[in-house]
Design a protein around this motif. Structure first.
Motif, PDB file in Angstrom:
ATOM      1  N   GLY A   1     -42.567   5.456   2.473  1.00 45.66           N
ATOM      2  CA  GLY A   1     -42.048   6.509   1.621  1.00 45.66           C
ATOM      3  C   GLY A   1     -40.582   6.355   1.277  1.00 45.66           C
ATOM      4  O   GLY A   1     -40.043   7.117   0.509  1.00 45.66           O
ATOM      5  N   ALA A   2     -39.923   5.359   1.835  1.00 44.87           N
ATOM      6  CA  ALA A   2     -38.493   5.175   1.570  1.00 44.87           C
ATOM      7  C   ALA A   2     -38.262   4.408   0.290  1.00 44.87           C
ATOM      8  O   ALA A   2     -37.143   4.274  -0.159  1.00 44.87           O
ATOM      9  CB  ALA A   2     -37.830   4.435   2.737  1.00 44.87           C
ATOM     10  N   GLY A   3     -39.305   3.923  -0.297  1.00 47.47           N
ATOM     11  CA  GLY A   3     -39.153   3.181  -1.542  1.00 47.47           C
ATOM     12  C   GLY A   3     -38.813   1.742  -1.259  1.00 47.47           C
ATOM     13  O   GLY A   3     -39.290   1.161  -0.304  1.00 47.47           O
ATOM     14  N   GLY A   4     -37.973   1.182  -2.066  1.00 47.92           N
ATOM     15  CA  GLY A   4     -37.586  -0.199  -1.886  1.00 47.92           C
ATOM     16  C   GLY A   4     -38.352  -1.114  -2.822  1.00 47.92           C
ATOM     17  O   GLY A   4     -37.825  -2.083  -3.288  1.00 47.92           O
TER      18      GLY A   4
ATOM     19  N   LEU B   1     -41.682  10.427  -6.630  1.00 49.68           N
ATOM     20  CA  LEU B   1     -41.490  11.483  -5.649  1.00 49.68           C
ATOM     21  C   LEU B   1     -41.823  12.829  -6.263  1.00 49.68           C
ATOM     22  O   LEU B   1     -41.590  13.062  -7.445  1.00 49.68           O
ATOM     23  CB  LEU B   1     -40.031  11.505  -5.179  1.00 49.68           C
ATOM     24  CG  LEU B   1     -39.507  10.233  -4.503  1.00 49.68           C
ATOM     25  CD1 LEU B   1     -38.025  10.378  -4.213  1.00 49.68           C
ATOM     26  CD2 LEU B   1     -40.268   9.963  -3.229  1.00 49.68           C
ATOM     27  N   ASP B   2     -42.355  13.725  -5.441  1.00 51.39           N
ATOM     28  CA  ASP B   2     -42.550  15.087  -5.930  1.00 51.39           C
ATOM     29  C   ASP B   2     -41.225  15.842  -5.793  1.00 51.39           C
ATOM     30  O   ASP B   2     -40.237  15.319  -5.280  1.00 51.39           O
ATOM     31  CB  ASP B   2     -43.689  15.798  -5.190  1.00 51.39           C
ATOM     32  CG  ASP B   2     -43.438  15.944  -3.699  1.00 51.39           C
ATOM     33  OD1 ASP B   2     -42.340  15.563  -3.235  1.00 51.39           O
ATOM     34  OD2 ASP B   2     -44.330  16.448  -2.999  1.00 51.39           O
ATOM     35  N   GLU B   3     -41.184  17.083  -6.259  1.00 56.68           N
ATOM     36  CA  GLU B   3     -39.928  17.838  -6.292  1.00 56.68           C
ATOM     37  C   GLU B   3     -39.333  18.028  -4.901  1.00 56.68           C
ATOM     38  O   GLU B   3     -38.125  17.890  -4.702  1.00 56.68           O
ATOM     39  CB  GLU B   3     -40.173  19.197  -6.953  1.00 56.68           C
ATOM     40  CG  GLU B   3     -38.894  19.943  -7.241  1.00 56.68           C
ATOM     41  CD  GLU B   3     -39.142  21.212  -8.037  1.00 56.68           C
ATOM     42  OE1 GLU B   3     -38.273  22.082  -7.954  1.00 56.68           O
ATOM     43  OE2 GLU B   3     -40.171  21.330  -8.716  1.00 56.68           O
ATOM     44  N   ALA B   4     -40.152  18.301  -3.905  1.00 60.86           N
ATOM     45  CA  ALA B   4     -39.656  18.501  -2.542  1.00 60.86           C
ATOM     46  C   ALA B   4     -39.046  17.214  -1.991  1.00 60.86           C
ATOM     47  O   ALA B   4     -37.999  17.236  -1.328  1.00 60.86           O
ATOM     48  CB  ALA B   4     -40.780  18.991  -1.636  1.00 60.86           C
ATOM     49  N   ALA B   5     -39.685  16.080  -2.281  1.00 61.61           N
ATOM     50  CA  ALA B   5     -39.165  14.800  -1.794  1.00 61.61           C
ATOM     51  C   ALA B   5     -37.843  14.451  -2.473  1.00 61.61           C
ATOM     52  O   ALA B   5     -36.948  13.880  -1.857  1.00 61.61           O
ATOM     53  CB  ALA B   5     -40.197  13.694  -2.024  1.00 61.61           C
ATOM     54  N   VAL B   6     -37.711  14.809  -3.759  1.00 57.96           N
ATOM     55  CA  VAL B   6     -36.452  14.550  -4.462  1.00 57.96           C
ATOM     56  C   VAL B   6     -35.332  15.370  -3.839  1.00 57.96           C
ATOM     57  O   VAL B   6     -34.242  14.875  -3.569  1.00 57.96           O
ATOM     58  CB  VAL B   6     -36.596  14.870  -5.973  1.00 57.96           C
ATOM     59  CG1 VAL B   6     -35.248  14.876  -6.661  1.00 57.96           C
ATOM     60  CG2 VAL B   6     -37.529  13.876  -6.630  1.00 57.96           C
TER      61      VAL B   6
ATOM     62  N   ALA C   1     -30.229  14.348   1.785  1.00 54.42           N
ATOM     63  CA  ALA C   1     -29.924  13.309   2.769  1.00 54.42           C
ATOM     64  C   ALA C   1     -28.828  12.377   2.278  1.00 54.42           C
ATOM     65  O   ALA C   1     -28.057  11.840   3.072  1.00 54.42           O
ATOM     66  CB  ALA C   1     -31.178  12.504   3.096  1.00 54.42           C
ATOM     67  N   SER C   2     -28.717  12.186   0.946  1.00 52.34           N
ATOM     68  CA  SER C   2     -27.725  11.242   0.432  1.00 52.34           C
ATOM     69  C   SER C   2     -26.374  11.890   0.150  1.00 52.34           C
ATOM     70  O   SER C   2     -25.404  11.195  -0.086  1.00 52.34           O
ATOM     71  CB  SER C   2     -28.241  10.568  -0.839  1.00 52.34           C
ATOM     72  OG  SER C   2     -28.355  11.520  -1.877  1.00 52.34           O
ATOM     73  N   ASP C   3     -26.303  13.232   0.127  1.00 51.83           N
ATOM     74  CA  ASP C   3     -25.027  13.896  -0.128  1.00 51.83           C
ATOM     75  C   ASP C   3     -24.105  13.727   1.068  1.00 51.83           C
ATOM     76  O   ASP C   3     -24.463  14.063   2.199  1.00 51.83           O
ATOM     77  CB  ASP C   3     -25.229  15.398  -0.377  1.00 51.83           C
ATOM     78  CG  ASP C   3     -25.821  15.671  -1.743  1.00 51.83           C
ATOM     79  OD1 ASP C   3     -25.754  14.770  -2.588  1.00 51.83           O
ATOM     80  OD2 ASP C   3     -26.332  16.783  -1.943  1.00 51.83           O
ATOM     81  N   PRO C   4     -22.894  13.206   0.846  1.00 49.65           N
ATOM     82  CA  PRO C   4     -21.951  13.097   1.959  1.00 49.65           C
ATOM     83  C   PRO C   4     -21.436  14.483   2.322  1.00 49.65           C
ATOM     84  O   PRO C   4     -21.381  15.377   1.484  1.00 49.65           O
ATOM     85  CB  PRO C   4     -20.826  12.220   1.399  1.00 49.65           C
ATOM     86  CG  PRO C   4     -20.914  12.412  -0.079  1.00 49.65           C
ATOM     87  CD  PRO C   4     -22.359  12.685  -0.383  1.00 49.65           C
ATOM     88  N   PRO C   5     -21.069  14.676   3.588  1.00 47.47           N
ATOM     89  CA  PRO C   5     -20.529  15.976   3.965  1.00 47.47           C
ATOM     90  C   PRO C   5     -19.214  16.221   3.239  1.00 47.47           C
ATOM     91  O   PRO C   5     -18.454  15.287   2.979  1.00 47.47           O
ATOM     92  CB  PRO C   5     -20.319  15.865   5.479  1.00 47.47           C
ATOM     93  CG  PRO C   5     -20.272  14.401   5.750  1.00 47.47           C
ATOM     94  CD  PRO C   5     -21.096  13.741   4.686  1.00 47.47           C
ATOM     95  N   PRO C   6     -18.938  17.475   2.875  1.00 49.44           N
ATOM     96  CA  PRO C   6     -17.684  17.739   2.160  1.00 49.44           C
ATOM     97  C   PRO C   6     -16.483  17.464   3.039  1.00 49.44           C
ATOM     98  O   PRO C   6     -16.492  17.721   4.235  1.00 49.44           O
ATOM     99  CB  PRO C   6     -17.791  19.228   1.796  1.00 49.44           C
ATOM    100  CG  PRO C   6     -18.829  19.785   2.712  1.00 49.44           C
ATOM    101  CD  PRO C   6     -19.720  18.664   3.107  1.00 49.44           C
ATOM    102  N   LYS C   7     -15.469  16.896   2.416  1.00 52.51           N
ATOM    103  CA  LYS C   7     -14.234  16.583   3.137  1.00 52.51           C
ATOM    104  C   LYS C   7     -13.234  17.679   2.863  1.00 52.51           C
ATOM    105  O   LYS C   7     -13.139  18.191   1.753  1.00 52.51           O
ATOM    106  CB  LYS C   7     -13.664  15.241   2.676  1.00 52.51           C
ATOM    107  CG  LYS C   7     -14.557  14.075   2.978  1.00 52.51           C
ATOM    108  CD  LYS C   7     -13.945  12.795   2.466  1.00 52.51           C
ATOM    109  CE  LYS C   7     -14.878  11.626   2.712  1.00 52.51           C
ATOM    110  NZ  LYS C   7     -14.346  10.398   2.160  1.00 52.51           N
TER     111      LYS C   7
ATOM    112  N   LYS D   1     -35.172  16.538  -0.808  1.00 51.82           N
ATOM    113  CA  LYS D   1     -34.900  15.998   0.526  1.00 51.82           C
ATOM    114  C   LYS D   1     -34.048  14.735   0.430  1.00 51.82           C
ATOM    115  O   LYS D   1     -33.084  14.565   1.168  1.00 51.82           O
ATOM    116  CB  LYS D   1     -36.218  15.695   1.241  1.00 51.82           C
ATOM    117  CG  LYS D   1     -36.041  15.144   2.625  1.00 51.82           C
ATOM    118  CD  LYS D   1     -37.391  14.882   3.272  1.00 51.82           C
ATOM    119  CE  LYS D   1     -37.225  14.214   4.623  1.00 51.82           C
ATOM    120  NZ  LYS D   1     -38.505  13.850   5.213  1.00 51.82           N
ATOM    121  N   ALA D   2     -34.391  13.862  -0.508  1.00 56.61           N
ATOM    122  CA  ALA D   2     -33.635  12.615  -0.668  1.00 56.61           C
ATOM    123  C   ALA D   2     -32.207  12.896  -1.133  1.00 56.61           C
ATOM    124  O   ALA D   2     -31.256  12.272  -0.663  1.00 56.61           O
ATOM    125  CB  ALA D   2     -34.338  11.694  -1.654  1.00 56.61           C
ATOM    126  N   LEU D   3     -32.048  13.860  -2.044  1.00 56.46           N
ATOM    127  CA  LEU D   3     -30.705  14.197  -2.513  1.00 56.46           C
ATOM    128  C   LEU D   3     -29.870  14.828  -1.411  1.00 56.46           C
ATOM    129  O   LEU D   3     -28.681  14.549  -1.277  1.00 56.46           O
ATOM    130  CB  LEU D   3     -30.779  15.135  -3.722  1.00 56.46           C
ATOM    131  CG  LEU D   3     -31.254  14.494  -5.019  1.00 56.46           C
ATOM    132  CD1 LEU D   3     -31.434  15.561  -6.093  1.00 56.46           C
ATOM    133  CD2 LEU D   3     -30.279  13.447  -5.493  1.00 56.46           C
TER     134      LEU D   3
END
Length: 169
Positions: free
Chosen positions: A35-38, A45-50, A56-62, A52-54
């Motif tokens: 499910g990680a692609g590659g 991806l369905d809407e929930a997976a999108v 997970a990829s967002d860096p924490p705010p500085k 979740k992926a977004l």
């Protein structure tokens, strides 16, 4: 002896081809299953997976201090001299053209494409001007006349009109 050697070589080639195909199929199946692609052909991806992926990829705010501007003088900008333009496509017997109808009433040919059996003469007047000009010429048919066009914008809408041919060739 020779027939036996040919059979062994053929069997070896078939075994290598089968193994390569099986390895490729296994690799494709395993790259999609996590499910990680590659893989380039991964399932969408369905809407929930999108989400979740977004997430997970967002860096924490500085937390950074807001920089203070070095000067309180506002930046100067140079006004652009290009009037706003509306793009549209105009079609005619010899082809089509993408045209900008500008707010000042001028026209500019952005691109053009001949219809099948025609080519557009190199002598294109693309503007911006009150009138843009191009000529559609039939490919191999000398019996068919050239089609010189004038393209104008009337109330923001491009119009192509055949005009008399002024070439003497």
């Amino acid at each position: 002896m020779r027939k036996w050697r040919n059979a062994v070589v053929t069997a070896a080639w078939v075994a290598v081809g089968t193994a390569a195909g099986a390895l490729g199929a296994w690799q494709l199946a395993s790259s999609d299953s996590d499910g990680a692609g590659g893989a380039a052909h991964s399932r969408p991806l369905d809407e929930a997976a999108v989400r979740k992926a977004l997430t997970a990829s967002d860096p924490p705010p500085k937390s950074r201090p807001t920089p203070t501007p070095p000067s309180l003088t506002p930046p100067t900008s140079t006004p652009t001299s290009t009037p706003s333009a509306e793009r549209s496509t105009v079609r005619f017997t010899g082809g089509s053209a993408t045209v900008e109808c500008r707010a000042d009433g001028t026209v500019r040919l952005v691109s053009w494409s001949p219809a099948d059996g025609f080519h557009i003469d190199d002598d294109v007047e693309r503007g911006p001007a009150a009138v843009a000009r191009l000529e559609a010429e039939p490919g191999d048919d000398d019996d068919q006349p050239d089609l010189p066009y004038e393209i104008r914008c009337t109330d923001g809408t491009p119009e192509a009109k055949v005009v008399p041919d002024t070439d003497d060739d």
